[in-house]
Design a protein around this motif. Structure first.
Motif, PDB file in Angstrom:
ATOM      1  N   ILE A  77      84.360 -47.399  84.131  1.00  0.00           N
ATOM      2  CA  ILE A  77      85.025 -48.678  84.363  1.00  0.00           C
ATOM      3  C   ILE A  77      84.901 -48.969  86.018  1.00  0.00           C
ATOM      4  N   VAL A  78      84.261 -48.262  86.805  1.00  0.00           N
ATOM      5  CA  VAL A  78      83.164 -48.955  87.369  1.00  0.00           C
ATOM      6  C   VAL A  78      82.343 -49.907  87.363  1.00  0.00           C
ATOM      7  N   CYS A  79      81.419 -48.968  85.805  1.00  0.00           N
ATOM      8  CA  CYS A  79      80.528 -49.989  85.711  1.00  0.00           C
ATOM      9  C   CYS A  79      80.779 -52.005  84.998  1.00  0.00           C
ATOM     10  N   VAL A  80      81.761 -50.951  84.524  1.00  0.00           N
ATOM     11  CA  VAL A  80      82.534 -52.602  83.721  1.00  0.00           C
ATOM     12  C   VAL A  80      83.037 -53.587  84.645  1.00  0.00           C
ATOM     13  N   THR A  81      83.874 -53.239  86.059  1.00  0.00           N
ATOM     14  CA  THR A  81      84.083 -54.131  86.816  1.00  0.00           C
ATOM     15  C   THR A  81      82.771 -54.254  87.164  1.00  0.00           C
ATOM     16  N   VAL A  82      81.954 -53.369  87.813  1.00  0.00           N
ATOM     17  CA  VAL A  82      80.111 -54.468  88.086  1.00  0.00           C
ATOM     18  C   VAL A  82      79.957 -55.402  87.413  1.00  0.00           C
ATOM     19  N   ILE A  83      79.984 -55.000  86.048  1.00  0.00           N
ATOM     20  CA  ILE A  83      79.396 -56.096  85.824  1.00  0.00           C
ATOM     21  C   ILE A  83      79.970 -57.891  85.155  1.00  0.00           C
ATOM     22  N   PHE A  84      81.442 -57.210  85.223  1.00  0.00           N
ATOM     23  CA  PHE A  84      82.287 -58.600  85.132  1.00  0.00           C
ATOM     24  C   PHE A  84      82.377 -59.367  86.076  1.00  0.00           C
ATOM     25  N   THR A  85      82.147 -58.557  87.403  1.00  0.00           N
ATOM     26  CA  THR A  85      82.685 -59.133  88.489  1.00  0.00           C
ATOM     27  C   THR A  85      81.539 -60.225  89.444  1.00  0.00           C
ATOM     28  N   LEU A  86      80.196 -59.707  88.197  1.00  0.00           N
ATOM     29  CA  LEU A  86      78.955 -60.161  89.231  1.00  0.00           C
ATOM     30  C   LEU A  86      78.671 -61.821  88.782  1.00  0.00           C
ATOM     31  N   ILE A  87      79.565 -61.397  87.198  1.00  0.00           N
ATOM     32  CA  ILE A  87      79.594 -63.142  86.406  1.00  0.00           C
ATOM     33  C   ILE A  87      79.401 -63.536  87.330  1.00  0.00           C
ATOM     34  N   PRO A  88      80.990 -64.033  88.219  1.00  0.00           N
ATOM     35  CA  PRO A  88      81.576 -65.442  88.778  1.00  0.00           C
ATOM     36  C   PRO A  88      81.079 -65.730  90.246  1.00  0.00           C
ATOM     37  N   ILE A  89      80.024 -64.472  90.633  1.00  0.00           N
ATOM     38  CA  ILE A  89      79.762 -64.047  91.753  1.00  0.00           C
ATOM     39  C   ILE A  89      78.277 -65.288  91.682  1.00  0.00           C
ATOM     40  N   LEU A  90      77.582 -64.871  90.337  1.00  0.00           N
ATOM     41  CA  LEU A  90      76.037 -65.112  90.567  1.00  0.00           C
ATOM     42  C   LEU A  90      76.522 -66.509  89.941  1.00  0.00           C
ATOM     43  N   LEU A  91      77.298 -66.894  89.506  1.00  0.00           N
ATOM     44  CA  LEU A  91      77.972 -68.523  89.004  1.00  0.00           C
ATOM     45  C   LEU A  91      77.880 -69.643  90.197  1.00  0.00           C
ATOM     46  N   VAL A  92      78.887 -69.246  90.930  1.00  0.00           N
ATOM     47  CA  VAL A  92      79.524 -69.864  91.781  1.00  0.00           C
ATOM     48  C   VAL A  92      78.049 -69.886  92.981  1.00  0.00           C
ATOM     49  N   LYS A  93      77.414 -68.729  93.085  1.00  0.00           N
ATOM     50  CA  LYS A  93      75.750 -68.877  94.386  1.00  0.00           C
ATOM     51  C   LYS A  93      74.649 -69.762  93.749  1.00  0.00           C
ATOM     52  N   TYR A  94      74.875 -69.596  92.337  1.00  0.00           N
ATOM     53  CA  TYR A  94      74.832 -70.905  91.508  1.00  0.00           C
ATOM     54  C   TYR A  94      74.160 -71.516  91.227  1.00  0.00           C
ATOM     55  N   THR A  95      75.849 -72.787  91.542  1.00  0.00           N
ATOM     56  CA  THR A  95      76.242 -73.780  91.783  1.00  0.00           C
ATOM     57  C   THR A  95      76.364 -74.128  92.998  1.00  0.00           C
ATOM     58  N   ILE A  96      76.263 -73.276  93.791  1.00  0.00           N
ATOM     59  CA  ILE A  96      75.755 -74.200  95.537  1.00  0.00           C
ATOM     60  C   ILE A  96      74.219 -74.240  95.693  1.00  0.00           C
ATOM     61  N   HIS A  97      73.715 -73.368  95.167  1.00  0.00           N
ATOM     62  CA  HIS A  97      71.977 -73.838  95.065  1.00  0.00           C
ATOM     63  C   HIS A  97      72.224 -74.753  94.872  1.00  0.00           C
ATOM     64  N   LEU A  98      72.593 -74.883  93.820  1.00  0.00           N
ATOM     65  CA  LEU A  98      72.075 -76.712  92.364  1.00  0.00           C
ATOM     66  C   LEU A  98      72.669 -77.521  93.245  1.00  0.00           C
ATOM     67  N   LYS A  99      74.199 -77.894  93.461  1.00  0.00           N
ATOM     68  CA  LYS A  99      74.819 -78.622  94.608  1.00  0.00           C
ATOM     69  C   LYS A  99      73.950 -78.496  96.070  1.00  0.00           C
ATOM     70  N   ARG A 100      73.154 -77.518  96.886  1.00  0.00           N
ATOM     71  CA  ARG A 100      72.973 -78.171  98.243  1.00  0.00           C
ATOM     72  C   ARG A 100      70.775 -78.378  97.603  1.00  0.00           C
TER      73      ARG A 100
END
Length: 96
Positions: free
Chosen positions: A62-85
């Motif tokens: 359960i912890v592994c699944v939550t980590v994997i699936f919560t990494l997805i939006p974190i990485l997408l948001v960080k990448y979007t901010i990087h692209l905007k910059r």
């Protein structure tokens, strides 16, 4: 069999969706907030969830699944901010 599984574990996908939304929202609203802390909070939520549903044997999964699936939006948001910059830097540069 699949219907029984969905009736028994319907709250796990709901937990994953909520954690994905909240972690992405926190990363978007507070871009300087460390992602590591968000991941630790999600690990804690997954572990508490496994204790609440009396599935301590499945806590690692359960912890592994939550980590994997919560990494997805974190990485997408960080990448979007990087692209905007980068787009702002390219727009404001004198090389054009």
């Amino acid at each position: 069999m699949i219907i029984f599984y969905l009736l028994l574990w319907w709250h796990f996908p709901v937990l994953i969706v909520i954690l994905m939304f909240v972690s992405g929202l926190i990363c978007y609203l507070f871009p300087r907030f460390p992602s590591f802390i968000i991941m630790l909070l999600n690990v804690l939520m997954g572990f508490v969830y496994s204790i609440i549903i009396n599935a301590e044997a499945l806590s690692f999964l359960i912890v592994c699944v939550t980590v994997i699936f919560t990494l997805i939006p974190i990485l997408l948001v960080k990448y979007t901010i990087h692209l905007k910059r980068k787009a702002d830097e390219m727009y404001n540069s004198d090389d054009l």
